[in-house]
Motif scaffolding. Structure first.
Motif, PDB file in Angstrom:
ATOM      1  N   LEU A  77       5.352  -3.055   8.454  1.00 11.43           N
ATOM      2  CA  LEU A  77       6.674  -2.720   7.947  1.00 11.43           C
ATOM      3  C   LEU A  77       6.539  -1.644   6.877  1.00 11.43           C
ATOM      4  O   LEU A  77       5.649  -1.700   6.033  1.00 11.43           O
ATOM      5  CB  LEU A  77       7.349  -3.961   7.368  1.00 11.43           C
ATOM      6  N   THR A  78       7.430  -0.650   6.916  1.00 10.02           N
ATOM      7  CA  THR A  78       7.366   0.494   5.995  1.00 10.02           C
ATOM      8  C   THR A  78       8.695   0.673   5.287  1.00 10.02           C
ATOM      9  O   THR A  78       9.750   0.639   5.920  1.00 10.02           O
ATOM     10  CB  THR A  78       7.023   1.785   6.762  1.00 10.02           C
ATOM     11  N   GLU A 130       0.864  -1.177   0.000  1.00  6.80           N
ATOM     12  CA  GLU A 130       0.000   0.000   0.000  1.00  6.80           C
ATOM     13  C   GLU A 130       0.900   1.226   0.000  1.00  6.80           C
ATOM     14  O   GLU A 130       1.728   1.399   0.886  1.00  6.80           O
ATOM     15  CB  GLU A 130      -0.898   0.013   1.239  1.00  6.80           C
ATOM     16  N   ASN A 131       0.741   2.101  -1.032  1.00 10.01           N
ATOM     17  CA  ASN A 131       1.612   3.261  -1.112  1.00 10.01           C
ATOM     18  C   ASN A 131       1.104   4.397  -0.237  1.00 10.01           C
ATOM     19  O   ASN A 131       0.104   4.271   0.469  1.00 10.01           O
ATOM     20  CB  ASN A 131       1.798   3.714  -2.567  1.00 10.01           C
ATOM     21  N   SER A 132       1.797   5.539  -0.306  1.00  7.62           N
ATOM     22  CA  SER A 132       1.470   6.667   0.573  1.00  7.62           C
ATOM     23  C   SER A 132       0.091   7.245   0.304  1.00  7.62           C
ATOM     24  O   SER A 132      -0.464   7.943   1.153  1.00  7.62           O
ATOM     25  CB  SER A 132       2.527   7.763   0.420  1.00  7.62           C
ATOM     26  N   SER A 133      -0.468   6.959  -0.859  1.00  6.45           N
ATOM     27  CA  SER A 133      -1.809   7.448  -1.189  1.00  6.45           C
ATOM     28  C   SER A 133      -2.891   6.486  -0.735  1.00  6.45           C
ATOM     29  O   SER A 133      -4.081   6.734  -0.945  1.00  6.45           O
ATOM     30  CB  SER A 133      -1.923   7.685  -2.706  1.00  6.45           C
ATOM     31  N   SER A 144       9.519  11.251  -3.447  1.00  6.49           N
ATOM     32  CA  SER A 144       9.663  10.121  -2.525  1.00  6.49           C
ATOM     33  C   SER A 144       8.363   9.317  -2.534  1.00  6.49           C
ATOM     34  O   SER A 144       7.308   9.810  -2.933  1.00  6.49           O
ATOM     35  CB  SER A 144       9.990  10.594  -1.101  1.00  6.49           C
ATOM     36  N   GLU A 145       8.475   8.092  -2.096  1.00  8.12           N
ATOM     37  CA  GLU A 145       7.292   7.231  -2.010  1.00  8.12           C
ATOM     38  C   GLU A 145       7.461   6.298  -0.815  1.00  8.12           C
ATOM     39  O   GLU A 145       8.578   5.848  -0.507  1.00  8.12           O
ATOM     40  CB  GLU A 145       7.122   6.412  -3.278  1.00  8.12           C
ATOM     41  N   THR A 146       6.364   6.059  -0.125  1.00 13.33           N
ATOM     42  CA  THR A 146       6.360   5.185   1.045  1.00 13.33           C
ATOM     43  C   THR A 146       5.446   3.996   0.791  1.00 13.33           C
ATOM     44  O   THR A 146       4.321   4.160   0.319  1.00 13.33           O
ATOM     45  CB  THR A 146       5.878   5.940   2.303  1.00 13.33           C
ATOM     46  N   TYR A 147       5.941   2.806   1.113  1.00 15.61           N
ATOM     47  CA  TYR A 147       5.158   1.587   0.956  1.00 15.61           C
ATOM     48  C   TYR A 147       5.029   0.913   2.323  1.00 15.61           C
ATOM     49  O   TYR A 147       5.990   0.843   3.089  1.00 15.61           O
ATOM     50  CB  TYR A 147       5.836   0.616  -0.014  1.00 15.61           C
ATOM     51  N   THR A 148       3.841   0.423   2.610  1.00 18.89           N
ATOM     52  CA  THR A 148       3.618  -0.275   3.883  1.00 18.89           C
ATOM     53  C   THR A 148       3.051  -1.653   3.625  1.00 18.89           C
ATOM     54  O   THR A 148       2.364  -1.892   2.620  1.00 18.89           O
ATOM     55  CB  THR A 148       2.648   0.506   4.799  1.00 18.89           C
ATOM     56  N   TYR A 149       3.329  -2.543   4.565  1.00 17.03           N
ATOM     57  CA  TYR A 149       2.817  -3.916   4.465  1.00 17.03           C
ATOM     58  C   TYR A 149       2.500  -4.417   5.864  1.00 17.03           C
ATOM     59  O   TYR A 149       3.306  -4.257   6.787  1.00 17.03           O
ATOM     60  CB  TYR A 149       3.851  -4.826   3.796  1.00 17.03           C
TER      61      TYR A 149
END
Length: 309
Positions: free
Chosen positions: A286-287, A184-187, A220-225
């Protein structure tokens, strides 16, 4: 009550109070009270004692692990001396007493209820009882003491061997590699990467096998799981492909705590393909944060599982 019996009774009471003190107040327990109740129903290991080589330079935890077994051996000798009884009755009463003390430890926030401690304490009592049962067959007091001492030594070794075998049988082992292809990205949008285009880092050709993640054209981009408190080994390849703007960084956080950060620039001698791997215990979220022209590829994990899971 005879003088000998009074002496045994006094020694047993004093030793019991000594053990209770160590269970509730030793190692700074009285100075630092836990924030919540802790009940551990699945032991980290079964009856395992510290490795003999580890005892050459023992840590506090090695001493505690050995003490959890050895300190309860005297109960297997003193109790049947005071109140002769069969083994089954002895071990049931002993385990009930230890379960009660472990529960009080947790409820008073002076420790935790740990089923592993119950098993180690009980194994010590069993060793004492068996050694006593062997020793009383000797014809002299000296022979009895010698038999008990030798029996305790041999039974401790046997206990250690059995514990090692059981631990190996029930230990968690890493499962097969699972690629993380959906993040899942920052959006808040689930991003599934399927395009695996080769690229070069310092002239070395990189051919991703499972996935590739970058900033998607952003700064930049952030991904979470979400891992939902799993135990696992995490793997991540990273680097900056050869291009004009060789700047970027990548960071990894678990449950809001950063555990890895890497920053590259154009002339960085370490700007080569890198691998980050880490063991996470009961990690929830986790990010990964990627900035600049950094890329991450072949991101995945191997979950730790028991053989029956």
């Amino acid at each position: 009550m005879s003088k000998q019996r009074k002496l045994l009774f006094t020694v047993t009471i004093i030793y019991t109070l000594f053990i209770i003190y160590f269970m509730f107040f030793a190692f700074g327990r009285g100075d630092s009270v836990a924030d919540s109740y802790t009940f551990i129903f699945v032991p980290d290991n079964f009856l395992k004692l510290p490795n003999p080589l580890e005892l050459l330079h023992p840590t506090l935890m090695d001493i505690v692990s050995l003490g959890n077994t050895a300190a309860f051996i005297p109960f297997g000798i003193l109790i049947p001396l005071l109140y002769p009884m069969k083994f089954v009755r002895f071990i049931i009463l002993f385990m009930l007493s230890i379960l009660l003390l472990e529960t009080v430890q947790a409820l008073t926030l002076l420790g935790s209820f740990d089923i592993g401690d119950v098993l180690k304490n009980s194994s010590g009592a069993v060793i004492g009882f068996v050694a006593y049962s062997i020793g009383i067959r000797a014809k002299t007091v000296q022979g009895s003491v010698f038999s008990i001492g030798i029996s305790i030594f041999l039974l401790l070794i046997m206990n250690w061997g059995i514990g090692v075998g059981i631990d190996k049988a029930i230990a968690k082992n890493p499962g097969s590699f699972v690629a993380l292809n959906e993040w899942e990205n920052s959006s808040g949008v689930t991003s599934k990467n399927t395009t695996l285009v080769p690229f070069k880092i310092k002239g070395q050709k990189i051919t991703p096998q499972f996935n590739v993640y970058d900033t998607n054209g952003k700064k930049s981009e952030t991904y979470t799981y979400k891992f939902n408190d799993k135990d696992f080994y995490f793997y991540l390849h990273y680097g900056i492909p050869d291009q004009n703007d060789l700047k970027g960084n990548i960071s990894v956080s678990v449950d809001g705590r950063q555990i890895f950060l890497s920053h590259f620039e154009k002339d960085d001698p370490l700007r080569t393909p890198q691998v980050f791997d880490w063991y996470f215990e009961q990690a929830d979220e986790l990010t990964i944060t990627i900035e600049g022209n950094e890329k991450a590829w072949d991101v995945g994990y191997r979950e730790m599982k028991h053989f029956w899971e």
